[in-house]
Motif scaffolding. Sequence first.
Motif, mmCIF file in Angstrom:
data_model
loop_
_atom_site.group_PDB
_atom_site.id
_atom_site.type_symbol
_atom_site.label_atom_id
_atom_site.label_comp_id
_atom_site.label_asym_id
_atom_site.label_seq_id
_atom_site.Cartn_x
_atom_site.Cartn_y
_atom_site.Cartn_z
ATOM 1 N N MET A 126 0.788 -1.811 -0.231
ATOM 2 C CA MET A 126 -0.478 -0.125 -0.190
ATOM 3 C C MET A 126 0.640 1.256 0.099
ATOM 4 O O MET A 126 1.958 1.086 1.133
ATOM 5 C CB MET A 126 -1.061 0.050 1.206
ATOM 6 N N PRO A 127 0.609 2.106 -0.892
ATOM 7 C CA PRO A 127 2.030 2.806 -1.314
ATOM 8 C C PRO A 127 1.215 4.379 0.238
ATOM 9 O O PRO A 127 0.277 3.987 0.615
ATOM 10 C CB PRO A 127 0.897 3.752 -2.154
ATOM 11 N N ALA A 128 2.077 4.661 1.008
ATOM 12 C CA ALA A 128 2.681 5.630 2.186
ATOM 13 C C ALA A 128 2.320 6.978 1.592
ATOM 14 O O ALA A 128 2.888 7.366 0.619
ATOM 15 C CB ALA A 128 3.255 5.725 2.532
ATOM 16 N N ASN B 103 14.094 6.008 5.967
ATOM 17 C CA ASN B 103 13.939 5.901 4.870
ATOM 18 C C ASN B 103 11.852 6.818 4.595
ATOM 19 O O ASN B 103 11.394 7.012 6.495
ATOM 20 C CB ASN B 103 13.259 4.735 4.980
ATOM 21 N N GLY C 172 8.364 6.149 3.045
ATOM 22 C CA GLY C 172 7.882 5.549 1.953
ATOM 23 C C GLY C 172 7.551 4.175 2.210
ATOM 24 O O GLY C 172 8.248 3.334 3.490
ATOM 25 N N ASP C 173 6.846 2.896 1.179
ATOM 26 C CA ASP C 173 7.694 1.564 1.246
ATOM 27 C C ASP C 173 8.713 1.159 1.410
ATOM 28 O O ASP C 173 9.426 1.728 0.790
ATOM 29 C CB ASP C 173 6.637 1.220 0.604
ATOM 30 N N VAL C 174 9.073 -0.088 1.899
ATOM 31 C CA VAL C 174 9.931 0.146 2.626
ATOM 32 C C VAL C 174 9.836 -2.291 2.724
ATOM 33 O O VAL C 174 9.043 -2.122 3.456
ATOM 34 C CB VAL C 174 11.333 0.200 3.552
ATOM 35 N N TYR C 175 10.767 -2.903 2.281
ATOM 36 C CA TYR C 175 10.827 -4.430 2.953
ATOM 37 C C TYR C 175 11.266 -4.643 3.730
ATOM 38 O O TYR C 175 10.637 -5.330 4.929
ATOM 39 C CB TYR C 175 10.633 -4.987 1.493
ATOM 40 N N LYS C 176 12.598 -4.380 4.216
ATOM 41 C CA LYS C 176 13.945 -4.542 5.352
ATOM 42 C C LYS C 176 14.528 -3.888 5.025
ATOM 43 O O LYS C 176 15.493 -3.224 4.373
ATOM 44 C CB LYS C 176 13.945 -6.107 4.732
#
Length: 73
Positions: free
Chosen positions: A1-3, A20, A22-26
Motif C-alpha cells: 500500500m503506498p505511503a 526512509n 515510504g514503503d520498505v521491505y527490509k
Amino acid sequence: MPAIVGVVQVISIGSSSVFNIGDVYKIMPVSTAKTFSGAGSFNTGNGLNVYNKRSSTNTFDRDAIDQGPYLNA
C-alpha cells in the motif's frame, strides 16, 4: 500500500544512518553502538524546555556480550 507522507524536516543524518520515506521491505543495521545518556538528552523540538533537578545515568552493564548485527546481509 503506498505511503502518504506529509512535511518532513531532516536536520542531519549520521554516516551509518538509514532514512526512509515510504514503503520498505527490509531495513537491517550493519553496525551497533551502546549509548548512555541522562534525562532529557535526546529531546528534539522547537522551543523545548527540560527541567531536571537531580539526574544520574546508570552505566553498569552486568552482561559481557550484547546482541550484534549477526546474519544481516
